[in-house]
Design a protein around this motif. Structure first.
Motif, short mmCIF file in Angstrom:
data_model
loop_
_atom_site.label_atom_id
_atom_site.label_comp_id
_atom_site.label_asym_id
_atom_site.label_seq_id
_atom_site.Cartn_x
_atom_site.Cartn_y
_atom_site.Cartn_z
N ALA A 109 0.83 -1.21 0.00
CA ALA A 109 0.00 0.00 0.00
C ALA A 109 0.87 1.27 0.00
N TRP A 110 2.06 1.17 0.65
CA TRP A 110 3.01 2.28 0.65
C TRP A 110 4.33 1.74 0.11
N PRO A 111 4.50 1.75 -1.22
CA PRO A 111 5.60 0.99 -1.85
C PRO A 111 7.02 1.48 -1.52
N THR B 155 13.35 -7.12 -5.13
CA THR B 155 12.54 -7.00 -6.35
C THR B 155 12.43 -8.31 -7.12
N CYS B 156 13.46 -9.15 -7.07
CA CYS B 156 13.41 -10.33 -7.92
C CYS B 156 12.58 -11.45 -7.26
N PRO B 157 11.73 -12.13 -8.05
CA PRO B 157 10.83 -13.14 -7.49
C PRO B 157 11.52 -14.22 -6.67
N TYR B 158 12.72 -14.64 -7.07
CA TYR B 158 13.38 -15.71 -6.33
C TYR B 158 13.81 -15.23 -4.94
N ARG C 86 12.54 -16.44 -1.26
CA ARG C 86 13.47 -16.80 -0.19
C ARG C 86 13.11 -16.04 1.10
N ALA C 87 12.80 -14.76 0.95
CA ALA C 87 12.40 -13.95 2.11
C ALA C 87 11.11 -14.50 2.73
N ARG C 88 10.15 -14.84 1.89
CA ARG C 88 8.87 -15.38 2.39
C ARG C 88 9.08 -16.73 3.06
N PHE D 204 18.98 -9.96 6.61
CA PHE D 204 18.66 -11.27 6.03
C PHE D 204 18.58 -11.29 4.52
N CYS D 205 18.19 -10.14 3.91
CA CYS D 205 18.13 -10.15 2.44
C CYS D 205 19.27 -9.38 1.80
#
Lengths: 231, 220
Positions: free
Chosen positions: B79-81, B88-91, B95-97, B146-147
């Protein structure tokens, strides 16, 4: 017996799915990949003898499903679904609007946090305890029914994230039949959800991704059947 | 531009509420904070906004409720990008999720096996808990967060849970710093951020609350 269904992987893209035929979590991934028309190689795992590949790709949990895309593994079914949706953007399974997306994530989580534990409990419990768990499940189904309202699917006009996550209900009802339990998702108690369920299992893609019926019934009977009938 | 209305239903000791407060602060979102008496009587607004779980945190954005802390943090990010909390990258996002899910499943429940038990069960709980932290240490590696270089989603999900670690250490007779030194360095690094320091309770105060919880559960 390892069953490998090799669908053509293109040179540019290699997609593998490690799963098991009777796992709803594994089947969710098949639905998503098929909805997006993604070619993939399926590898059936034997959970009592996990392959070195599975252990390499999911060292933390050592579980299926695992999606491996161009050699890179993704684990946890809802995480995989989001990954698939972000990587192959056509036929989206999550809404674009942040609030609608939040609702979809909430309800998918509800399936895993509430419905799944109750479903696993119902097959191992007996007598009065089993009756109580069935009542608990019916309360949950009531909640889902009021969330669905007038929509064709939880995702709107077509199958979405929540409908895919709700595949647990299919497994629950097969277990119910196999073990001779009282009918859980009755048309009388759940007119809206009952119709949704028919639409779900009739959907062209979804129905390719449920375990073969006779084999699935046999699976529940063999594993949980005895005197668990509570009518 | 009309003013956005953002309300957070909160409980001071809840690490799950902490996550939301940090995320809102990182995005510079102003909000109204309402403290809930979760052990006493919950407000009508809470019961109406989260009828299914009846729990905090609940974020109300222009009156519309979002529940479940991880869902809320994702919502805030979308909602607040700016600035983004996820890569940004899906992979990398996956990994974060994945690690967010690991943290959700293992940490609070793992900690409860320490403060909520005694004797042999406590010892087992302690061992398992340290193993979990070591796994997190492994994935953190040499990175600041972590990321990577930026404080984000996984850090936000995890750092508030560490306010309960002092209580686990007191009951379990161990120190996270001794068992997982790299993890402790990450904790200190996060606590230096204003958004984190302002959002989180003092571990000593959390310890007092956990002592009470233990008594309430008849463990002493």
């Amino acid at each position: 017996m390892a069953a490998i269904s090799l669908q053509t992987a293109t040179m540019a893209e290699e997609v593998k799915l490690f799963g098991t035929w009777a796992s709803p979590f594994s089947r969710r991934i098949e639905v998503a990949l098929k909805l997006k028309g993604v070619q993939f190689e399926y590898i059936e795992e034997n959970l009592s003898n996990k392959s070195p590949a599975l252990l390499k790709y999911n060292p933390v949990h050592k579980k299926i499903p695992v999606l491996v895309h161009n050699g890179k593994p993704v684990a946890e079914s809802l995480v995989i679904l989001e990954y698939i949706d972000e990587t192959w953007k056509h036929n989206p399974i999550l809404p674009a609007d942040p609030y609608e997306k939040a609702m979809a994530r909430f309800w998918a989580k509800y399936m895993d946090d509430k419905l799944w534990p109750a479903a696993t409990k119902v097959v191992v419990s007996k007598g009065e305890e089993q009756k109580a768990v069935i009542e608990e499940i019916q309360e949950q189904l009531k909640t889902l029914e009021s969330e669905l309202k007038e929509k064709k699917f939880f995702g709107g006009e077509s199958l979405g994230f929540v409908d895919i996550a709700a595949n647990i209900i299919v497994f629950l009802l097969v277990a119910q039949e196999a073990l001779g339990l009282m009918e859980i998702l009755t048309e009388e108690k759940f007119p809206v959800l009952h119709e949704w369920y028919q639409r779900l299992v009739d959907d062209a893609v979804f129905k390719e991704c449920v375990p073969p019926r006779e084999r699935h019934l046999g699976f529940f009977k063999a594993r949980f059947g005895s005197s668990t009938a509570s009518k | 531009m009309s003013k956005e209305e953002v309300v957070l239903l909160d409980f001071w000791a809840s690490p799950f509420c902490g996550r939301v407060k940090i995320a809102l602060a990182e995005k510079g979102v102003e909000y109204e904070h309402r403290e809930e008496d979760v052990l006493g009587s919950k407000s009508e607004l809470l019961l109406n906004s989260n009828p299914i779980h009846k729990k905090v945190p609940v974020l109300l954005h222009n009156g519309k409720p979002v529940c479940e802390s991880t869902v809320i943090v994702n919502y805030i990010d979308e909602a607040w990008p700016s600035p983004p909390l996820l890569p940004t990258c899906p992979y990398e996002r996956a990994r974060a999720r994945f690690w967010g899910d690991f943290i959700d499943k293992k940490i609070f429940e793992g900690g409860a096996k320490i403060w909520g038990s005694k004797g042999e069960a406590l010892e087992v709980g302690k061992k398992d808990f340290i193993e979990i932290l070591k796994q997190l240490e492994g994935t953190l590696g040499e990175k600041d967060f972590f990321c990577g270089d930026n404080f984000g989603f996984v850090d936000i999900l995890l750092i508030p849970l560490t306010t309960w670690f002092y209580a686990y250490e007191k009951f379990g007779g161990f120190k996270v710093e001794d068992e997982c030194p790299k993890f402790s360095v990450w904790v200190k690094r996060c606590m230096q951020r204003e958004s984190v320091a302002k959002a989180l309770p003092e571990p000593e105060k959390v310890y007092e609350a956990v002592v009470m919880l233990r008594k309430m559960n008849g463990i002493e």
